[in-house]
Design a protein around this motif. Structure first.
Motif, mmCIF file in Angstrom:
data_model
loop_
_atom_site.group_PDB
_atom_site.id
_atom_site.type_symbol
_atom_site.label_atom_id
_atom_site.label_comp_id
_atom_site.label_asym_id
_atom_site.label_seq_id
_atom_site.Cartn_x
_atom_site.Cartn_y
_atom_site.Cartn_z
ATOM 1 N N ARG A 66 9.771 -0.393 -9.693
ATOM 2 C CA ARG A 66 10.460 0.892 -9.068
ATOM 3 C C ARG A 66 11.582 1.439 -9.971
ATOM 4 O O ARG A 66 11.508 2.539 -9.741
ATOM 5 N N SER A 81 -0.802 -3.948 -4.652
ATOM 6 C CA SER A 81 -0.146 -2.810 -5.188
ATOM 7 C C SER A 81 -0.656 -2.360 -6.379
ATOM 8 O O SER A 81 -0.779 -1.256 -6.772
ATOM 9 N N LEU A 117 0.968 -1.170 0.033
ATOM 10 C CA LEU A 117 0.023 -0.087 0.180
ATOM 11 C C LEU A 117 0.793 0.890 -0.052
ATOM 12 O O LEU A 117 0.461 2.322 -0.450
ATOM 13 N N PRO A 161 3.552 3.763 -1.452
ATOM 14 C CA PRO A 161 4.005 3.740 -2.581
ATOM 15 C C PRO A 161 5.421 4.140 -2.716
ATOM 16 O O PRO A 161 5.747 5.099 -1.882
ATOM 17 N N ARG A 168 5.127 3.749 -10.209
ATOM 18 C CA ARG A 168 4.663 3.855 -8.976
ATOM 19 C C ARG A 168 4.048 2.472 -8.462
ATOM 20 O O ARG A 168 3.252 1.972 -9.111
ATOM 21 N N PHE A 169 4.676 2.081 -7.368
ATOM 22 C CA PHE A 169 4.435 0.692 -6.795
ATOM 23 C C PHE A 169 4.876 0.584 -5.371
ATOM 24 O O PHE A 169 5.716 1.435 -4.923
ATOM 25 N N GLY A 170 4.276 -0.370 -4.781
ATOM 26 C CA GLY A 170 4.460 -0.626 -3.310
ATOM 27 C C GLY A 170 6.034 -0.900 -3.077
ATOM 28 O O GLY A 170 6.659 -1.377 -3.622
ATOM 29 N N GLU A 223 -4.092 -0.844 -5.824
ATOM 30 C CA GLU A 223 -4.161 0.584 -5.182
ATOM 31 C C GLU A 223 -3.539 1.571 -5.912
ATOM 32 O O GLU A 223 -4.187 2.770 -6.044
ATOM 33 N N HIS A 224 -2.470 1.195 -6.785
ATOM 34 C CA HIS A 224 -1.521 2.335 -7.493
ATOM 35 C C HIS A 224 -1.923 2.511 -8.840
ATOM 36 O O HIS A 224 -1.678 3.540 -9.494
ATOM 37 N N HIS A 225 -2.654 1.420 -9.288
ATOM 38 C CA HIS A 225 -2.854 1.368 -10.796
ATOM 39 C C HIS A 225 -4.457 1.144 -11.262
ATOM 40 O O HIS A 225 -4.595 0.983 -12.293
ATOM 41 N N LYS A 247 6.418 8.795 -7.814
ATOM 42 C CA LYS A 247 5.475 9.640 -7.885
ATOM 43 C C LYS A 247 4.540 9.362 -9.114
ATOM 44 O O LYS A 247 5.234 8.731 -10.187
ATOM 45 N N ASP A 248 3.130 9.523 -9.050
ATOM 46 C CA ASP A 248 2.329 9.140 -10.159
ATOM 47 C C ASP A 248 2.537 10.398 -11.158
ATOM 48 O O ASP A 248 2.797 11.478 -10.613
#
Length: 228
Positions: free
Chosen positions: A202, A221, A31, A33, A207-209, A224-226, A36-37
């Motif tokens: 990464r 991950s 969760l 990250p 952007r990843f856990g 949550e991030h994608h 940065k996105d």
């Protein structure tokens, strides 16, 4: 006698606590990250992430860039330039466990213990045509800059000889086209195949856990991030 009876119970409780903490921090790591996105940099190269029972593989499109980057594996028998190849499958894992996991029923307890406590790492490379998967597949879109960085990171995971060629492992294959190669690094409960793949993403600036040791934390991950 009472002390002898208490010790195994204490050891079992300690082991359960360690497993619980490993799973808990694995989920938390998925969760939290890293990187940065960047919503203003739309992706243009798709990679696929294939989830097995306990392990994710990454699939790279067989474009000229990918074929060129992986050409050093051709000496090991990977048909890098075959026109029918549409995807390259790449995975990383523990030597004893990964090379015997064509079927999980084939895996010995000693291989599992070796993987948990620490084992040499190996890479698996296979080539695919049209895709037909029963396993879940997630599509991740990368920019050209991210894809270049991903290829660089992936290829650095291979152990190479003095001529820059991949060092093939003398081991029976799972398919007619796959090969195992010696890899850099070591596998353990703290650095699993899913941790390695998270590192690759990464390193590419995705952007990843921060730590994804299990298939569940890796999938969390992605969601949550994608949103996939």
């Amino acid at each position: 006698m009472l002390r002898l009876l208490r010790f195994p119970l204490f050891g079992t409780r300690l082991a359960l606590k360690i497993v619980f903490l490993w799973l808990f921090f694995g989920m938390l790591g998925g969760l939290i990250p890293a990187n940065k996105d960047n919503p203003h940099a739309p992706g243009s190269i798709d990679v696929l992430l294939v989830g097995r029972k306990i392990h994710y593989d990454i699939l790279l499109p067989a474009n000229l860039q990918t074929r060129s980057a992986l050409r050093f594996t051709a000496n090991g028998g990977v048909p890098v330039d075959h026109p029918g190849v549409e995807w390259f499958l790449i995975g990383w894992g523990a030597k004893q466990f990964y090379t015997s996991a064509g079927s999980y029923s084939d895996v010995k307890a000693t291989a599992v213990l070796r993987a948990i406590t620490g084992d040499d790492a190996v890479m698996r490379v296979d080539v695919l045509g049209q895709l037909h998967f029963n396993a879940p597949v997630q599509r991740l879109s990368l920019t050209h800059v991210q894809y270049n960085a991903l290829l660089a990171s992936l290829t650095e995971s291979f152990t190479r000889d003095n001529f820059g060629q991949a060092q093939v492992l003398d081991h029976p294959r799972f398919t007619d086209t796959d090969r195992f190669f010696h890899a850099n690094g070591h596998f353990s409960a703290l650095r699993t195949c899913n941790v390695w793949l998270g590192d690759q993403l990464r390193n590419a600036g995705v952007r990843f856990g921060v730590w994804t040791p299990t298939i569940w934390s890796f999938g969390l991950s992605l969601q949550e991030h994608h949103g996939i």
